[in-house]
Design a protein around this motif. Structure first.
Motif, PDB file in Angstrom:
ATOM      1  N   ASP A 287       0.822  -1.207   0.000  1.00  0.00           N
ATOM      2  CA  ASP A 287       0.000   0.000   0.000  1.00  0.00           C
ATOM      3  C   ASP A 287       0.859   1.262   0.000  1.00  0.00           C
ATOM      4  OD1 ASP A 287      -2.305  -1.540   0.005  1.00  0.00           O
ATOM      5  OD2 ASP A 287      -2.505  -1.478   2.192  1.00  0.00           O
ATOM      6  N   SER A 288       2.021   1.189   0.642  1.00  0.00           N
ATOM      7  CA  SER A 288       2.895   2.363   0.751  1.00  0.00           C
ATOM      8  C   SER A 288       3.569   2.721  -0.563  1.00  0.00           C
ATOM      9  CB  SER A 288       3.955   2.120   1.818  1.00  0.00           C
ATOM     10  OG  SER A 288       3.338   1.924   3.060  1.00  0.00           O
ATOM     11  N   CYS A 289       3.698   1.773  -1.459  1.00  0.00           N
ATOM     12  CA  CYS A 289       4.363   2.046  -2.745  1.00  0.00           C
ATOM     13  C   CYS A 289       3.632   3.112  -3.547  1.00  0.00           C
ATOM     14  CB  CYS A 289       4.490   0.764  -3.553  1.00  0.00           C
ATOM     15  SG  CYS A 289       5.586  -0.445  -2.797  1.00  0.00           S
ATOM     16  N   ALA A 290       2.344   3.294  -3.289  1.00  0.00           N
ATOM     17  CA  ALA A 290       1.546   4.279  -4.020  1.00  0.00           C
ATOM     18  C   ALA A 290       1.437   5.627  -3.294  1.00  0.00           C
ATOM     19  CB  ALA A 290       0.144   3.726  -4.274  1.00  0.00           C
ATOM     20  N   LEU A 291       2.021   5.754  -2.105  1.00  0.00           N
ATOM     21  CA  LEU A 291       1.942   7.020  -1.369  1.00  0.00           C
ATOM     22  C   LEU A 291       2.672   8.133  -2.119  1.00  0.00           C
ATOM     23  CD1 LEU A 291       2.580   5.828   2.290  1.00  0.00           C
ATOM     24  CD2 LEU A 291       0.410   6.560   1.284  1.00  0.00           C
ATOM     25  N   PRO A 292       2.159   9.369  -2.046  1.00  0.00           N
ATOM     26  CA  PRO A 292       2.784  10.477  -2.777  1.00  0.00           C
ATOM     27  C   PRO A 292       4.269  10.663  -2.437  1.00  0.00           C
ATOM     28  CG  PRO A 292       0.673  11.160  -1.868  1.00  0.00           C
ATOM     29  CD  PRO A 292       0.949   9.794  -1.339  1.00  0.00           C
ATOM     30  N   GLN A 293       4.629  10.608  -1.148  1.00  0.00           N
ATOM     31  CA  GLN A 293       6.033  10.844  -0.798  1.00  0.00           C
ATOM     32  C   GLN A 293       6.950   9.730  -1.326  1.00  0.00           C
ATOM     33  OE1 GLN A 293       3.522  10.407   1.401  1.00  0.00           O
ATOM     34  NE2 GLN A 293       4.244   9.718   3.396  1.00  0.00           N
ATOM     35  N   VAL A 294       6.429   8.509  -1.444  1.00  0.00           N
ATOM     36  CA  VAL A 294       7.216   7.405  -1.995  1.00  0.00           C
ATOM     37  C   VAL A 294       7.395   7.611  -3.494  1.00  0.00           C
ATOM     38  CG1 VAL A 294       7.265   4.906  -2.380  1.00  0.00           C
ATOM     39  CG2 VAL A 294       6.519   5.807  -0.166  1.00  0.00           C
ATOM     40  N   ARG A 295       6.321   7.966  -4.173  1.00  0.00           N
ATOM     41  CA  ARG A 295       6.415   8.220  -5.619  1.00  0.00           C
ATOM     42  C   ARG A 295       7.339   9.404  -5.906  1.00  0.00           C
ATOM     43  NH1 ARG A 295       0.768   7.949  -5.590  1.00  0.00           N
ATOM     44  NH2 ARG A 295       0.740  10.105  -6.247  1.00  0.00           N
ATOM     45  N   GLU A 296       7.193  10.498  -5.129  1.00  0.00           N
ATOM     46  CA  GLU A 296       8.027  11.681  -5.329  1.00  0.00           C
ATOM     47  C   GLU A 296       9.506  11.391  -5.080  1.00  0.00           C
ATOM     48  OE1 GLU A 296       6.325  14.716  -2.845  1.00  0.00           O
ATOM     49  OE2 GLU A 296       4.420  14.650  -3.933  1.00  0.00           O
ATOM     50  N   ALA A 297       9.797  10.462  -4.163  1.00  0.00           N
ATOM     51  CA  ALA A 297      11.185  10.097  -3.872  1.00  0.00           C
ATOM     52  C   ALA A 297      11.792   9.279  -5.006  1.00  0.00           C
ATOM     53  CB  ALA A 297      11.260   9.323  -2.557  1.00  0.00           C
ATOM     54  N   GLY A 298      10.943   8.742  -5.897  1.00  0.00           N
ATOM     55  CA  GLY A 298      11.438   7.984  -7.034  1.00  0.00           C
ATOM     56  C   GLY A 298      11.598   6.498  -6.764  1.00  0.00           C
ATOM     57  N   TRP A 299      10.730   5.949  -5.921  1.00  0.00           N
ATOM     58  CA  TRP A 299      10.795   4.519  -5.592  1.00  0.00           C
ATOM     59  C   TRP A 299      11.015   3.696  -6.844  1.00  0.00           C
ATOM     60  CZ3 TRP A 299      11.669   0.452  -2.856  1.00  0.00           C
ATOM     61  CH2 TRP A 299      11.000  -0.746  -3.067  1.00  0.00           C
ATOM     62  N   ASN A 300      12.040   2.860  -6.779  1.00  0.00           N
ATOM     63  CA  ASN A 300      12.394   2.017  -7.915  1.00  0.00           C
ATOM     64  C   ASN A 300      12.683   0.613  -7.390  1.00  0.00           C
ATOM     65  OD1 ASN A 300      13.458   0.699 -10.088  1.00  0.00           O
ATOM     66  ND2 ASN A 300      15.128   2.151 -10.436  1.00  0.00           N
ATOM     67  N   PRO A 301      11.785  -0.331  -7.603  1.00  0.00           N
ATOM     68  CA  PRO A 301      12.020  -1.682  -7.105  1.00  0.00           C
ATOM     69  C   PRO A 301      13.224  -2.372  -7.740  1.00  0.00           C
ATOM     70  CG  PRO A 301       9.952  -1.570  -8.343  1.00  0.00           C
ATOM     71  CD  PRO A 301      10.493  -0.183  -8.260  1.00  0.00           C
ATOM     72  N   ASP A 302      13.779  -1.810  -8.818  1.00  0.00           N
ATOM     73  CA  ASP A 302      14.970  -2.375  -9.444  1.00  0.00           C
ATOM     74  C   ASP A 302      16.277  -1.854  -8.830  1.00  0.00           C
ATOM     75  OD1 ASP A 302      13.504  -3.945 -11.234  1.00  0.00           O
ATOM     76  OD2 ASP A 302      13.306  -2.263 -12.627  1.00  0.00           O
ATOM     77  N   ASP A 303      16.185  -0.847  -7.974  1.00  0.00           N
ATOM     78  CA  ASP A 303      17.361  -0.315  -7.282  1.00  0.00           C
ATOM     79  C   ASP A 303      17.919  -1.417  -6.373  1.00  0.00           C
ATOM     80  OD1 ASP A 303      19.029   0.950  -5.289  1.00  0.00           O
ATOM     81  OD2 ASP A 303      18.013   2.852  -5.656  1.00  0.00           O
TER      82      ASP A 303
ATOM     83  N   CYS B 201       8.163  16.237  12.234  1.00  0.00           N
ATOM     84  CA  CYS B 201       8.935  15.145  11.619  1.00  0.00           C
ATOM     85  C   CYS B 201       8.618  14.948  10.141  1.00  0.00           C
ATOM     86  CB  CYS B 201       8.720  13.843  12.391  1.00  0.00           C
ATOM     87  SG  CYS B 201       9.472  13.889  14.027  1.00  0.00           S
ATOM     88  N   GLY B 202       7.707  15.710   9.582  1.00  0.00           N
ATOM     89  CA  GLY B 202       7.450  15.684   8.155  1.00  0.00           C
ATOM     90  C   GLY B 202       6.409  14.678   7.704  1.00  0.00           C
ATOM     91  N   SER B 203       6.283  14.565   6.383  1.00  0.00           N
ATOM     92  CA  SER B 203       5.221  13.751   5.790  1.00  0.00           C
ATOM     93  C   SER B 203       5.432  12.252   5.982  1.00  0.00           C
ATOM     94  CB  SER B 203       5.098  14.061   4.294  1.00  0.00           C
ATOM     95  OG  SER B 203       6.287  13.708   3.618  1.00  0.00           O
ATOM     96  N   TRP B 204       6.652  11.825   6.321  1.00  0.00           N
ATOM     97  CA  TRP B 204       6.910  10.406   6.537  1.00  0.00           C
ATOM     98  C   TRP B 204       6.459   9.950   7.925  1.00  0.00           C
ATOM     99  CZ3 TRP B 204       8.412   7.601   2.453  1.00  0.00           C
ATOM    100  CH2 TRP B 204       9.063   8.248   1.407  1.00  0.00           C
ATOM    101  N   ALA B 205       6.203  10.890   8.818  1.00  0.00           N
ATOM    102  CA  ALA B 205       5.840  10.559  10.203  1.00  0.00           C
ATOM    103  C   ALA B 205       4.412  10.049  10.280  1.00  0.00           C
ATOM    104  CB  ALA B 205       6.015  11.790  11.080  1.00  0.00           C
ATOM    105  N   ARG B 206       4.251   8.913  10.916  1.00  0.00           N
ATOM    106  CA  ARG B 206       2.932   8.312  11.087  1.00  0.00           C
ATOM    107  C   ARG B 206       2.358   8.758  12.433  1.00  0.00           C
ATOM    108  NH1 ARG B 206       3.734   2.508  10.481  1.00  0.00           N
ATOM    109  NH2 ARG B 206       4.250   3.072   8.374  1.00  0.00           N
ATOM    110  N   PRO B 207       1.180   9.402  12.438  1.00  0.00           N
ATOM    111  CA  PRO B 207       0.568   9.818  13.706  1.00  0.00           C
ATOM    112  C   PRO B 207       0.332   8.613  14.616  1.00  0.00           C
ATOM    113  CG  PRO B 207      -0.583  10.808  11.847  1.00  0.00           C
ATOM    114  CD  PRO B 207       0.361   9.780  11.278  1.00  0.00           C
ATOM    115  N   GLY B 208       0.509   8.838  15.896  1.00  0.00           N
ATOM    116  CA  GLY B 208       0.260   7.793  16.875  1.00  0.00           C
ATOM    117  C   GLY B 208       1.451   6.885  17.118  1.00  0.00           C
ATOM    118  N   GLU B 209       2.588   7.156  16.466  1.00  0.00           N
ATOM    119  CA  GLU B 209       3.787   6.344  16.672  1.00  0.00           C
ATOM    120  C   GLU B 209       4.962   7.226  17.076  1.00  0.00           C
ATOM    121  OE1 GLU B 209       2.646   2.704  13.675  1.00  0.00           O
ATOM    122  OE2 GLU B 209       4.587   3.654  13.447  1.00  0.00           O
ATOM    123  N   TYR B 210       5.997   6.592  17.572  1.00  0.00           N
ATOM    124  CA  TYR B 210       7.237   7.296  17.885  1.00  0.00           C
ATOM    125  C   TYR B 210       8.053   7.420  16.607  1.00  0.00           C
ATOM    126  CZ  TYR B 210       6.107   6.568  22.765  1.00  0.00           C
ATOM    127  OH  TYR B 210       5.476   6.577  23.980  1.00  0.00           O
TER     128      TYR B 210
END
Length: 153
Positions: free
Chosen positions: A45-61, A92-101
């Motif tokens: 599910d995270s592979c489709a998140l905007p911040q993951v796409r913007e970072a250039g996620w590449n499963p071939d890396d 902590c920015g867009s990568w920070a998940r609410p409710g967690e450390y």
């Protein structure tokens, strides 16, 4: 030295310097070096998140590997502002998940290639001495220049 296992694509994002935190259910008093281990599971599910796409996620890396140490980082701080509170906000920015450390990571050093290893989800774990030695050797090993390889017989 300690290690943390992080699911992909988040481990990749840490190794490539896009993500400077690791969301964890528990805080830690540990400050220091950690091996960033890519877990054997992908958070699809995270592979489709905007911040993951913007970072250039590449499963071939190569650093998108599964079941391997892919980077070294420093745990510099832990933000507990949002832990247990879904409505709280921290810086902590867009990568920070609410409710967690949010374990803040600095001094990120990606490895040139993954080092296969078993990990453990859920916080810190102690890597085997041989794994630590392999990582240290890779970090101090000078890069191989292509011209040197071509001249060898």
């Amino acid at each position: 030295m300690q290690a943390i296992s992080v699911r992909q694509p988040y481990a990749w994002a840490i190794a490539r310097g896009h993500r400077r935190i690791s969301n964890q259910e528990e805080p830690t008093d540990y400050r220091g070096t950690v091996l960033v281990h890519a877990a054997m599971r992908v958070d699809l599910d995270s592979c489709a998140l905007p911040q993951v796409r913007e970072a250039g996620w590449n499963p071939d890396d190569p650093l998108a590997a599964l079941g391997a140490v892919i980077a070294v980082a420093e745990v510099t701080d832990v933000c507990g502002a949002t832990a247990g509170r879904r409505d709280a906000v921290c810086d902590c920015g867009s990568w920070a998940r609410p409710g967690e450390y949010h374990w803040r990571l600095g001094g990120l050093r990606p490895l040139r290639r993954p080092i296969m290893a078993l990990g453990r989800q859920g916080g810190l774990w102690t890597p085997q001495d041989s794994l630590v030695a392999d990582v240290r050797a890779m970090l101090i090993e000078p890069p191989v220049r292509p011209a040197l390889i071509a001249n060898r017989t």
